[in-house]
Design a protein around this motif. Structure first.
Motif, PDB file in Angstrom:
ATOM      1  N   SER A   1       0.818  -1.139   0.087  1.00  0.00           N
ATOM      2  CA  SER A   1      -0.042   0.144   0.142  1.00  0.00           C
ATOM      3  C   SER A   1       0.998   1.152   0.088  1.00  0.00           C
ATOM      4  O   SER A   1       1.727   1.545   1.052  1.00  0.00           O
ATOM      5  N   HIS A   2       0.780   1.922  -1.113  1.00  0.00           N
ATOM      6  CA  HIS A   2       1.717   3.337  -1.133  1.00  0.00           C
ATOM      7  C   HIS A   2       0.909   4.356  -0.597  1.00  0.00           C
ATOM      8  O   HIS A   2      -0.256   4.620  -1.038  1.00  0.00           O
TER       9      HIS A   2
ATOM     10  N   LEU B   1       6.095  -5.980  -8.298  1.00  0.00           N
ATOM     11  CA  LEU B   1       5.054  -5.967  -7.094  1.00  0.00           C
ATOM     12  C   LEU B   1       4.038  -5.125  -7.314  1.00  0.00           C
ATOM     13  O   LEU B   1       3.832  -4.328  -8.282  1.00  0.00           O
ATOM     14  N   THR B   2       2.970  -6.138  -6.764  1.00  0.00           N
ATOM     15  CA  THR B   2       1.446  -5.223  -6.871  1.00  0.00           C
ATOM     16  C   THR B   2       1.506  -4.120  -5.981  1.00  0.00           C
ATOM     17  O   THR B   2       1.521  -4.327  -4.679  1.00  0.00           O
ATOM     18  N   ILE B   3       0.959  -2.915  -6.575  1.00  0.00           N
ATOM     19  CA  ILE B   3       0.701  -1.739  -5.559  1.00  0.00           C
ATOM     20  C   ILE B   3      -0.619  -0.974  -5.524  1.00  0.00           C
ATOM     21  O   ILE B   3      -0.917  -0.746  -6.693  1.00  0.00           O
ATOM     22  N   GLY B   4      -1.160  -0.610  -4.353  1.00  0.00           N
ATOM     23  CA  GLY B   4      -2.516   0.058  -4.623  1.00  0.00           C
ATOM     24  C   GLY B   4      -2.142   1.227  -3.661  1.00  0.00           C
ATOM     25  O   GLY B   4      -1.019   1.656  -3.139  1.00  0.00           O
ATOM     26  N   LEU B   5      -3.127   2.181  -3.444  1.00  0.00           N
ATOM     27  CA  LEU B   5      -2.947   3.540  -2.700  1.00  0.00           C
ATOM     28  C   LEU B   5      -3.776   3.433  -1.682  1.00  0.00           C
ATOM     29  O   LEU B   5      -4.877   2.853  -1.343  1.00  0.00           O
ATOM     30  N   GLY B   6      -3.344   4.082  -0.647  1.00  0.00           N
ATOM     31  CA  GLY B   6      -4.012   4.037   0.767  1.00  0.00           C
ATOM     32  C   GLY B   6      -3.717   5.678   1.299  1.00  0.00           C
ATOM     33  O   GLY B   6      -2.696   6.348   1.334  1.00  0.00           O
TER      34      GLY B   6
END
Ligand code: GUN
Ligand code: FE
Length: 429
Positions: free
Chosen positions: A282-283, A306-311
């Protein structure tokens, strides 16, 4: 309700590609699934369906905030130097109040409502150490209609006495909450085991969490390598481990269903461990600056696959709005680029930021077959956005290109342009 929505349809395809129909029809089944998307008028094909005409408003997928803290909502915008000072002086005394049922009730309802108003249709949320407050959060999420991953915070050391849990009790409480809530409403609500971070969790607790996660096949979320002082403390608390990531790895809590927030200070070996275990990131660019923690080298991590999402990391981050988070992600990546002219980092584009806030987040939570984009067969989790509210000079030439619409939305948008919000085809705002 069987229905057809007409408007401009905007949806991510990949980090660089956007699907856009200047005028399209979105057909939704009784059960809230997308039956068809087309630029052709589908009203004759689906005769008994209700019809909603949104003219030139945008229909886009709801946002996915993969990291935030429910009890910290009232603390938004309260800055206090760095992570530990902020946690000890501001966060912990406030989270303690969630031991009172009335307090937990008041803020839980508001929290999910505000997320939805901001266009967030899926959230991954930390509550507090309190079992009852976590149960209340689940009830509020259930009533609000949001899609939510929720967990009771776990910590059995290095925190003030009244925030300290007994290890076995914490594991037992979590187990009971899993049994009650995980998978509720055909998977709209899911349990996520929530060890706060290795600083406040003993190794036996982390191991117990790994075992619970395997037994019940549930998610895990935590913080990793957010600040330099945190890493120094980790080295003192866990001297026998080679690095921070190794602690989580040995405890058995890294997997495809694990989401680690921040990940600013990772060495090559740690990145490899995250890759090998399928751990997601989580970025949280807003929080990383707000708490003066640092800047996550987004492109370096992204290029490893790598799999990245936003937080939003509220209230480490000062806004619940994913528009803000996208904007911060882009601006931060430009800063890295300036600071490292030799490295030639590619800054995040508006298309990529939109992907991260939607399909990227869904992929990080392993629900990309269910939500995150507007596609046939997926759940109708979507927003009606009135971007023309941002078009002060009524200059439609500038906003005739989809890239410009998206850019305007990200940089100038906030909850005022989100007119309606749907989860599984049901209107929730
Ligand atoms: N590390 C441990 N707890 C927290 C928290 O509540 N917020 C942030 N940003 N980092 C943390
Ligand atoms: Fe956080």
């Amino acid at each position: 309700m069987n229905s057809i929505f007409k408007g401009k349809i905007l949806s991510p395809i990949s980090k660089s590609k956007i699907f856009f129909l200047n005028l399209g029809y979105l057909v939704i089944s009784e059960k809230g699934k997308i039956l068809e998307i087309s630029k052709n008028n589908l009203r004759n094909k689906y005769k008994n369906f209700l019809f909603f005409d949104f003219f030139d408003k945008i229909l886009c997928p709801g946002f996915i905030d993969i990291h935030n803290h429910l009890p910290q909502l009232p603390l938004i915008g309260i800055s206090s130097s760095t992570l530990f000072t902020w946690l000890n002086r501001i966060v912990f005394p406030y989270e303690e109040k969630f031991g009172y049922k009335e307090f937990a009730q008041k803020y839980s309802g508001i929290f999910f409502h505000k997320l939805l108003k901001n266009g967030t249709t899926t959230t991954s949320t930390y509550v507090t150490i309190h079992k009852e407050a976590t149960d209340i959060a689940f009830k509020s999420a259930k009533e609000s209609g949001i899609r939510a991953f929720i967990g009771k915070v776990m910590m059995d050391r290095e925190v003030p006495e009244n925030m300290l849990e007994n290890t076995q009790r914490s594991l037992q409480d979590s187990k009971e909450l899993i049994e009650k809530w995980d998978g509720y409403d055909e998977g709209r609500l899911r349990y996520v085991l929530t060890p706060r971070f290795a600083v406040s969790c003993s190794f036996p607790m982390l191991k117990g969490i790994g075992e619970l996660a395997k037994k019940y096949n549930v998610y895990i979320q935590s913080h990793l390598a957010e600040s330099k002082s945190e890493i120094e403390l980790i080295q003192k608390l866990y001297p026998e481990f080679e690095n921070y990531t190794e602690i989580y790895y040995r405890a058995g809590i890294l997997s495809e269903k694990t989401i680690m927030a921040h990940c600013i200070y990772l060495d090559k070996k740690e990145i490899k461990t995250l890759q090998n275990t399928g751990t997601k990131i989580s970025h949280c660019p807003t929080a990383n600056r707000f708490l003066s923690s640092g800047i996550m080298p987004y492109r370096k991590l992204e290029e490893t696959g790598l799999t990245i999402g936003l937080g939003t990391d509220v209230a480490g981050g000062y806004s619940l709005s994913m528009f803000n988070e996208m904007k911060e992600a882009i601006e931060t990546s430009k800063t890295i680029n300036f600071m490292n002219p030799k490295e030639q980092y590619k800054p995040i584009t508006v298309e990529e930021a939109f992907y991260l806030a939607t399909l990227g987040g869904a992929t990080a939570l392993s629900i990309e077959n269910e939500t995150g984009s507007l596609e046939k067969g997926k759940s109708a989790d979507f927003l009606v956005v009135d971007y023309q509210k941002l078009n002060d000079f009524k200059d439609n030439d500038i906003l005739s290109e989809v890239k410009n619409i998206l850019s305007k939305m990200i940089y100038c948008g906030d909850e005022r342009i989100i007119e309606q919000v749907y989860v599984r085809g049901k209107r929730v705002v």
